[in-house]
Design a protein around this motif. Structure first.
Motif, mmCIF file in Angstrom:
data_model
loop_
_atom_site.group_PDB
_atom_site.id
_atom_site.type_symbol
_atom_site.label_atom_id
_atom_site.label_comp_id
_atom_site.label_asym_id
_atom_site.label_seq_id
_atom_site.Cartn_x
_atom_site.Cartn_y
_atom_site.Cartn_z
ATOM 1 N N ASP A 125 0.867 -1.062 -0.030
ATOM 2 C CA ASP A 125 -0.069 -0.002 -0.116
ATOM 3 C C ASP A 125 0.800 1.257 0.195
ATOM 4 N N GLY A 126 1.850 1.197 0.800
ATOM 5 C CA GLY A 126 2.789 2.616 0.801
ATOM 6 C C GLY A 126 3.803 2.656 -0.469
ATOM 7 N N ASP A 127 3.919 1.849 -1.032
ATOM 8 C CA ASP A 127 4.696 1.819 -2.208
ATOM 9 C C ASP A 127 3.762 2.126 -3.532
ATOM 10 N N ARG A 128 2.644 1.804 -3.183
ATOM 11 C CA ARG A 128 1.828 2.035 -4.714
ATOM 12 C C ARG A 128 1.082 3.360 -4.210
ATOM 13 N N LYS A 129 1.214 4.070 -3.256
ATOM 14 C CA LYS A 129 0.794 5.501 -3.151
ATOM 15 C C LYS A 129 1.957 6.214 -3.533
ATOM 16 N N ILE A 130 3.174 5.957 -3.464
ATOM 17 C CA ILE A 130 4.309 6.556 -3.990
ATOM 18 C C ILE A 130 4.265 6.516 -5.361
ATOM 19 N N THR B 65 14.450 14.546 -6.967
ATOM 20 C CA THR B 65 13.936 13.200 -6.010
ATOM 21 C C THR B 65 13.619 13.845 -4.631
ATOM 22 N N GLN B 66 14.465 14.674 -4.130
ATOM 23 C CA GLN B 66 14.392 15.230 -2.876
ATOM 24 C C GLN B 66 13.230 16.200 -2.736
ATOM 25 N N ASP B 67 12.637 16.899 -3.667
ATOM 26 C CA ASP B 67 11.376 17.641 -3.704
ATOM 27 C C ASP B 67 10.287 16.620 -3.667
ATOM 28 N N ILE B 68 10.350 15.581 -4.207
ATOM 29 C CA ILE B 68 9.179 14.531 -4.236
ATOM 30 C C ILE B 68 9.025 14.022 -2.899
ATOM 31 N N VAL B 69 10.199 13.598 -2.199
ATOM 32 C CA VAL B 69 10.158 13.095 -0.840
ATOM 33 C C VAL B 69 9.711 14.167 0.108
ATOM 34 N N ASP B 70 10.058 15.450 -0.220
ATOM 35 C CA ASP B 70 9.440 16.639 0.769
ATOM 36 C C ASP B 70 7.797 16.766 0.497
ATOM 37 N N ASP B 71 7.375 16.577 -0.853
ATOM 38 C CA ASP B 71 6.055 16.814 -1.052
ATOM 39 C C ASP B 71 5.286 15.522 -0.508
ATOM 40 N N LEU B 72 5.805 14.327 -0.480
ATOM 41 C CA LEU B 72 5.239 13.241 -0.024
ATOM 42 C C LEU B 72 5.033 13.563 1.593
ATOM 43 N N ALA B 73 5.773 13.995 2.029
ATOM 44 C CA ALA B 73 5.675 14.139 3.520
ATOM 45 C C ALA B 73 4.741 15.114 3.934
ATOM 46 N N PHE B 74 4.592 16.188 3.310
ATOM 47 C CA PHE B 74 3.912 17.386 3.658
ATOM 48 C C PHE B 74 2.326 17.356 3.042
ATOM 49 N N GLY C 62 1.470 12.848 3.761
ATOM 50 C CA GLY C 62 1.630 12.237 5.186
ATOM 51 C C GLY C 62 2.714 10.917 5.150
ATOM 52 N N ILE C 63 3.209 10.713 3.924
ATOM 53 C CA ILE C 63 4.001 9.486 3.798
ATOM 54 C C ILE C 63 5.654 9.986 3.708
ATOM 55 N N TYR C 64 6.080 9.243 4.667
ATOM 56 C CA TYR C 64 7.542 9.683 5.091
ATOM 57 C C TYR C 64 8.340 8.647 4.508
ATOM 58 N N THR C 65 9.364 8.922 3.440
ATOM 59 C CA THR C 65 10.133 7.942 2.838
ATOM 60 C C THR C 65 11.305 8.771 2.586
ATOM 61 N N ASP C 66 12.415 8.098 1.634
ATOM 62 C CA ASP C 66 13.581 8.558 1.353
ATOM 63 C C ASP C 66 13.978 8.551 -0.051
ATOM 64 N N GLU C 67 15.119 9.217 -0.397
ATOM 65 C CA GLU C 67 15.478 9.141 -1.801
ATOM 66 C C GLU C 67 15.734 7.838 -2.498
ATOM 67 N N GLU C 68 16.139 6.716 -1.783
ATOM 68 C CA GLU C 68 16.514 5.436 -2.125
ATOM 69 C C GLU C 68 15.257 4.829 -2.459
ATOM 70 N N THR C 69 14.034 4.801 -1.759
ATOM 71 C CA THR C 69 12.901 4.296 -2.096
ATOM 72 C C THR C 69 12.198 4.779 -3.167
ATOM 73 N N VAL C 70 12.259 6.278 -3.138
ATOM 74 C CA VAL C 70 11.329 6.764 -4.450
ATOM 75 C C VAL C 70 12.379 6.408 -5.716
ATOM 76 N N GLU C 71 13.637 6.489 -5.701
ATOM 77 C CA GLU C 71 14.308 5.760 -7.042
ATOM 78 C C GLU C 71 13.935 4.483 -7.215
ATOM 79 N N LYS C 72 13.954 3.537 -6.268
ATOM 80 C CA LYS C 72 13.433 2.159 -6.599
ATOM 81 C C LYS C 72 12.236 1.999 -7.306
ATOM 82 N N ILE C 73 11.295 2.772 -6.411
ATOM 83 C CA ILE C 73 9.899 2.780 -7.258
ATOM 84 C C ILE C 73 9.766 3.529 -8.686
ATOM 85 N N LEU C 74 10.560 4.676 -8.781
ATOM 86 C CA LEU C 74 10.721 5.005 -9.993
ATOM 87 C C LEU C 74 11.009 4.117 -11.092
#
Length: 484
Positions: A130-135, A153-162, A165-177
């Motif tokens: 569920d978390g990966d699908r939302k990302i 990628t860092q901007d996407i990580v920040d937007d996901l958090a703000f 409400g999804i807190y992740t890191d750049e490595e996870t976003v790159e993997k899902i990308l």
């Protein structure tokens, strides 16, 4: 010190009717039809001839006295000015020689999924938490219409958090990308052109040409974009034919994968010609699109209401208001009908003058036959203001035997050739285009050489002018036209 004084001054102002007429003239066919529909909705005294067999009013006078605070008697209104004396209205006497081919059909509206919705549907075929699908869905939503992900990628990580409400890191976003980049069409989700081309090459069947193309894009992208082919030959030690095959594979790729999506929901502009030119037994025939000449008449119901007020011997404030309303709507309907007729006449006489001026071109289709023509030339011929001619030319299209053309493209400045004759800049651009089209792509002509070749053909123009015309034709510099 304050001082009062009287001063006489002449001034010329456009009336609201004149402004509305100029706006009508400027409208192309589709926009004019929309304006006509709006007027029919706003003014119930205006009707189209195809709806009901009503009596058309040809002659009624606009010269009415303004209403003031005094009561207006129904008997004071001259109903005869609004009613036609003819038993048979004019529109019934018009010819109706139409074939089935002339029927007007509404353009169907295609229902389709958007580009992003299609990507989301594809995403549903992947097994994700569920978390990966939302990302992944957030990444798809960040892809632009051309298929690119133009965000850090860092901007996407920040937007996901703000925002999510999804807190992740750049490595996870790159993997899902990497999963998003597996979606169709190939190349979607790339951050830049280089990555987009590499993603598409990755999806192709591997051959020697594909392998070389992949190496070139991955390691020598700058040299490739600048067409430094000698450097590439030296770098990879391959033959010219092998390099040419690799470049051919690269040129087959789509730099805008999202733009080719058939279901893209971007607005599509439909061009409907305002005029049609036909060649009939060696003579030019100009036709105005029938959709610019609607059949309009004054509502029969409003005529009957005025007749009722005329026959009535009573007078009240309600009747006064009703009479004023009817007069206003009838005046508006009469003005709009007259404005449509004036629009038709203006369009036709202006285009007729252009056709006569450029007769040789319209008979042959050869762009080198276009004469130098500016707005003032046509304005002088038809006796209209230059601004009026400009309104006709800027937004109207004409269907010719050689394709649908924008009228303003027939206008051009004049240049003098080596024989002292005035020639159109369009003619020079066409010759320039032909020269470049026939050049040896292994050794394309630079701008100074193009200027020399034009001079030999009788067109002495400077190198900087050649560069300007080349850019207007959307032709790149010699280095970018080079092929191995």
């Amino acid at each position: 010190m304050l001082k009062q004084s009287l001063q006489l001054k002449l001034s010329q102002k456009l009336s609201p009717q004149q402004i509305q007429l100029m706006k009508l003239i400027q409208l192309p066919t589709l926009a004019f039809e929309q304006r006509l529909k709006e007027e029919l909705i706003e003014n119930p005294a205006l009707e189209t001839g195809k709806e009901n067999e009503t009596q058309e009013v040809d002659d009624f006078d606009n010269d009415f006295e303004d209403y003031d605070n005094e009561r207006i008697e129904a008997e004071d209104i001259n109903i005869d000015e609004y009613l036609s004396d003819d038993e048979t209205p004019d529109y019934k006497l018009q010819s109706n020689n139409y074939s089935k081919d002339d029927d007007e059909y509404e353009m169907p509206i295609i229902a389709h999924e958007s580009f992003h919705q299609d990507l989301l549907n594809q995403l549903n075929t992947f097994m994700l938490s569920d978390g990966d699908r939302k990302i992944a869905e957030f990444l798809v939503g960040s892809i632009d219409d051309m298929g690119y992900l133009r965000r850090e990628t860092q901007d996407i990580v920040d937007d996901l958090a703000f925002t999510q409400g999804i807190y992740t890191d750049e490595e996870t976003v790159e993997k899902i990308l990497l999963i998003v980049q597996e979606l169709e069409p190939a190349g979607v989700g790339a951050r830049d052109l280089q990555e987009c081309l590499l993603l598409q090459l990755k999806n192709k069947t591997q051959t020697d040409a594909i392998d070389l193309a992949t190496e070139i894009i991955a390691d020598q992208f700058d040299a490739f974009t600048k067409k430094h082919y000698d450097k590439l030959l030296q770098k990879y030690g391959v033959s010219k034919e092998a390099l040419r095959n690799a470049i051919d594979e690269i040129e087959k790729l789509n730099p805008k994968p999202g733009g080719s999506y058939i279901g893209n929901d971007r607005a599509v502009e439909h061009v409907i010609p305002d005029f049609t030119i036909k060649i009939n037994e060696g003579e030019l025939e100009l036709l105005l699109n029938g959709r610019n000449a609607p059949e309009l008449h004054v509502s029969k119901d409003y005529q009957e209401m005025l007749q009722t007020y005329k026959e009535s011997g009573k007078s009240s404030n309600a009747q006064k208001d009703a009479v004023q309303f009817i007069k206003q709507k009838l005046d508006g309907a009469k003005w709009f009908i007259d404005a449509i007729k004036q629009r038709q006449e203006t369009l036709f006489v202006t285009m007729h003058a252009i056709v006569e001026y450029q007769e040789e071109y319209f008979l042959t289709g050869d762009e080198t036959k276009l004469k130098p023509m500016i707005l003032k030339d046509i304005a002088d011929l038809v006796g209209l203001d230059i601004s009026t001619v400009s309104r006709v030319a800027n937004s109207k299209y004409v269907d010719t035997p050689y394709g649908t053309k924008l009228i303003k493209n027939f206008f051009s400045e004049a240049m003098v050739n080596d024989q002292g004759e005035e020639v159109s800049t369009i003619e020079i651009k066409k010759i320039l285009q032909n020269i470049i089209g026939d050049e040896d792509k292994k050794k394309p002509y630079p701008d100074d050489k193009l200027a020399d070749l034009l001079k030999e053909k009788g067109y002495p123009i400077a190198r900087r002018t050649v560069a300007k015309y080349r850019e207007q034709l959307d032709i790149p510099v010699a280095r970018m036209r080079k092929r191995i």
